[in-house]
Design a protein around this motif. Sequence first.
Motif, PDB file in Angstrom:
ATOM      1  N   ASP A  37       0.829  -1.210   0.000  1.00  0.00           N
ATOM      2  CA  ASP A  37       0.000   0.000   0.000  1.00  0.00           C
ATOM      3  C   ASP A  37       0.865   1.262   0.000  1.00  0.00           C
ATOM      4  OD1 ASP A  37      -2.429  -1.321  -0.115  1.00  0.00           O
ATOM      5  OD2 ASP A  37      -2.660  -1.395   2.067  1.00  0.00           O
ATOM      6  N   ASP A  38       1.981   1.228   0.727  1.00  0.00           N
ATOM      7  CA  ASP A  38       2.915   2.362   0.709  1.00  0.00           C
ATOM      8  C   ASP A  38       3.464   2.577  -0.701  1.00  0.00           C
ATOM      9  OD1 ASP A  38       2.695   2.772   3.497  1.00  0.00           O
ATOM     10  OD2 ASP A  38       4.322   1.336   3.894  1.00  0.00           O
ATOM     11  N   ILE A  42       3.260   5.823  -3.324  1.00  0.00           N
ATOM     12  CA  ILE A  42       4.428   6.424  -3.977  1.00  0.00           C
ATOM     13  C   ILE A  42       4.182   6.517  -5.480  1.00  0.00           C
ATOM     14  CG2 ILE A  42       6.865   6.046  -4.573  1.00  0.00           C
ATOM     15  CD1 ILE A  42       7.118   4.772  -1.713  1.00  0.00           C
ATOM     16  N   LEU A  43       3.653   5.446  -6.050  1.00  0.00           N
ATOM     17  CA  LEU A  43       3.378   5.426  -7.481  1.00  0.00           C
ATOM     18  C   LEU A  43       2.322   6.466  -7.848  1.00  0.00           C
ATOM     19  CD1 LEU A  43       4.033   4.015 -10.158  1.00  0.00           C
ATOM     20  CD2 LEU A  43       2.150   2.473  -9.670  1.00  0.00           C
ATOM     21  N   ALA A  44       1.296   6.594  -7.038  1.00  0.00           N
ATOM     22  CA  ALA A  44       0.251   7.597  -7.295  1.00  0.00           C
ATOM     23  C   ALA A  44       0.833   9.008  -7.256  1.00  0.00           C
ATOM     24  CB  ALA A  44      -0.875   7.452  -6.278  1.00  0.00           C
ATOM     25  N   LYS A  45       1.775   9.236  -6.359  1.00  0.00           N
ATOM     26  CA  LYS A  45       2.419  10.552  -6.270  1.00  0.00           C
ATOM     27  C   LYS A  45       3.294  10.815  -7.500  1.00  0.00           C
ATOM     28  CE  LYS A  45       5.338  13.339  -3.259  1.00  0.00           C
ATOM     29  NZ  LYS A  45       6.167  13.373  -2.061  1.00  0.00           N
ATOM     30  N   TYR A  53      -0.912  -3.342 -12.629  1.00  0.00           N
ATOM     31  CA  TYR A  53      -1.228  -4.704 -13.035  1.00  0.00           C
ATOM     32  C   TYR A  53      -0.200  -5.715 -12.547  1.00  0.00           C
ATOM     33  CZ  TYR A  53       1.549  -3.505 -17.221  1.00  0.00           C
ATOM     34  OH  TYR A  53       2.528  -3.061 -18.088  1.00  0.00           O
ATOM     35  N   GLU A  54       0.878  -5.264 -11.928  1.00  0.00           N
ATOM     36  CA  GLU A  54       1.817  -6.177 -11.264  1.00  0.00           C
ATOM     37  C   GLU A  54       2.578  -5.404 -10.196  1.00  0.00           C
ATOM     38  OE1 GLU A  54       5.742  -8.803 -12.336  1.00  0.00           O
ATOM     39  OE2 GLU A  54       4.138  -8.777 -13.812  1.00  0.00           O
ATOM     40  N   LEU A  55       2.626  -5.968  -9.011  1.00  0.00           N
ATOM     41  CA  LEU A  55       3.371  -5.375  -7.902  1.00  0.00           C
ATOM     42  C   LEU A  55       3.964  -6.518  -7.098  1.00  0.00           C
ATOM     43  CD1 LEU A  55       4.306  -3.186  -5.925  1.00  0.00           C
ATOM     44  CD2 LEU A  55       1.985  -3.121  -5.016  1.00  0.00           C
ATOM     45  N   LYS A  56       5.287  -6.627  -7.128  1.00  0.00           N
ATOM     46  CA  LYS A  56       5.922  -7.734  -6.414  1.00  0.00           C
ATOM     47  C   LYS A  56       7.201  -7.277  -5.738  1.00  0.00           C
ATOM     48  CE  LYS A  56       8.484  -9.583 -10.376  1.00  0.00           C
ATOM     49  NZ  LYS A  56       8.738 -10.746 -11.206  1.00  0.00           N
ATOM     50  N   GLU A  78       7.027   0.912 -15.974  1.00  0.00           N
ATOM     51  CA  GLU A  78       7.571   0.061 -14.928  1.00  0.00           C
ATOM     52  C   GLU A  78       8.392   0.929 -13.990  1.00  0.00           C
ATOM     53  OE1 GLU A  78       9.812  -3.218 -16.517  1.00  0.00           O
ATOM     54  OE2 GLU A  78       8.277  -3.663 -18.015  1.00  0.00           O
ATOM     55  N   MET A  79       8.417   0.531 -12.709  1.00  0.00           N
ATOM     56  CA  MET A  79       9.167   1.288 -11.722  1.00  0.00           C
ATOM     57  C   MET A  79       9.717   0.324 -10.677  1.00  0.00           C
ATOM     58  SD  MET A  79       7.727   4.549  -9.537  1.00  0.00           S
ATOM     59  CE  MET A  79       7.096   5.328 -10.996  1.00  0.00           C
ATOM     60  N   ASN A  80      10.935   0.565 -10.215  1.00  0.00           N
ATOM     61  CA  ASN A  80      11.520  -0.179  -9.103  1.00  0.00           C
ATOM     62  C   ASN A  80      11.706   0.780  -7.939  1.00  0.00           C
ATOM     63  OD1 ASN A  80      11.645  -2.507 -10.635  1.00  0.00           O
ATOM     64  ND2 ASN A  80      13.750  -2.187 -11.247  1.00  0.00           N
ATOM     65  N   ILE A  81      11.287   0.333  -6.749  1.00  0.00           N
ATOM     66  CA  ILE A  81      11.278   1.190  -5.570  1.00  0.00           C
ATOM     67  C   ILE A  81      11.987   0.496  -4.420  1.00  0.00           C
ATOM     68  CG2 ILE A  81       9.767   2.316  -3.874  1.00  0.00           C
ATOM     69  CD1 ILE A  81       7.681   2.544  -6.134  1.00  0.00           C
ATOM     70  N   ASN A  82      12.834   1.249  -3.717  1.00  0.00           N
ATOM     71  CA  ASN A  82      13.530   0.731  -2.540  1.00  0.00           C
ATOM     72  C   ASN A  82      12.492   0.461  -1.446  1.00  0.00           C
ATOM     73  OD1 ASN A  82      14.845   0.933   0.151  1.00  0.00           O
ATOM     74  ND2 ASN A  82      16.689   1.204  -1.078  1.00  0.00           N
ATOM     75  N   PRO A  83      12.434  -0.773  -0.897  1.00  0.00           N
ATOM     76  CA  PRO A  83      11.394  -1.126   0.079  1.00  0.00           C
ATOM     77  C   PRO A  83      11.634  -0.586   1.488  1.00  0.00           C
ATOM     78  CG  PRO A  83      12.839  -2.984  -0.230  1.00  0.00           C
ATOM     79  CD  PRO A  83      13.282  -1.914  -1.205  1.00  0.00           C
ATOM     80  N   GLU A  84      12.761   0.052   1.696  1.00  0.00           N
ATOM     81  CA  GLU A  84      13.065   0.632   3.008  1.00  0.00           C
ATOM     82  C   GLU A  84      12.864   2.143   2.999  1.00  0.00           C
ATOM     83  OE1 GLU A  84      16.596   0.636   6.387  1.00  0.00           O
ATOM     84  OE2 GLU A  84      17.059  -0.107   4.392  1.00  0.00           O
ATOM     85  N   THR A  85      13.320   2.799   1.917  1.00  0.00           N
ATOM     86  CA  THR A  85      13.315   4.263   1.871  1.00  0.00           C
ATOM     87  C   THR A  85      12.217   4.856   0.997  1.00  0.00           C
ATOM     88  OG1 THR A  85      14.814   4.324  -0.017  1.00  0.00           O
ATOM     89  CG2 THR A  85      15.817   4.304   2.195  1.00  0.00           C
ATOM     90  N   GLY A  86      11.690   4.062   0.063  1.00  0.00           N
ATOM     91  CA  GLY A  86      10.700   4.572  -0.879  1.00  0.00           C
ATOM     92  C   GLY A  86      11.294   5.321  -2.056  1.00  0.00           C
TER      93      GLY A  86
END
Length: 97
Positions: A37-38, A42-45, A53-56, A78-86
């Motif tokens: 959800d976080d 971030i993606l919406a922002k 359609y894919e989030l893993k 497509e986007m890659n996001i750090n799972p600690e810092t965002g």
Amino acid sequence: TQTEYEIDIYQVNGKIKEYNMERKALGGSANVILSKDDVKAILAKEVGDVSIYELKLDREHGLYEYEVKFSASGLRGEMNINPETGVVLDKEVKYSL
């Protein structure tokens, strides 16, 4: 920031065809703090009204990162996001005419 950008533009009309961004110095994280959800927030922002359609959560070389594939009005990406810092590690967006 050691960030590399690449923008492809249509020669005919000057509109952006594709946008790529990659942070060279930053990578994933050994810690996962952010929830899916976080990541959606971030993606919406970053993109606005978006359909995911894919989030893993992926692990490579011992580090985690969220991989997101999405679409919105007139684009997909497509986007890659750090799972600690965002922090957005890389982003690829393709626009349609």
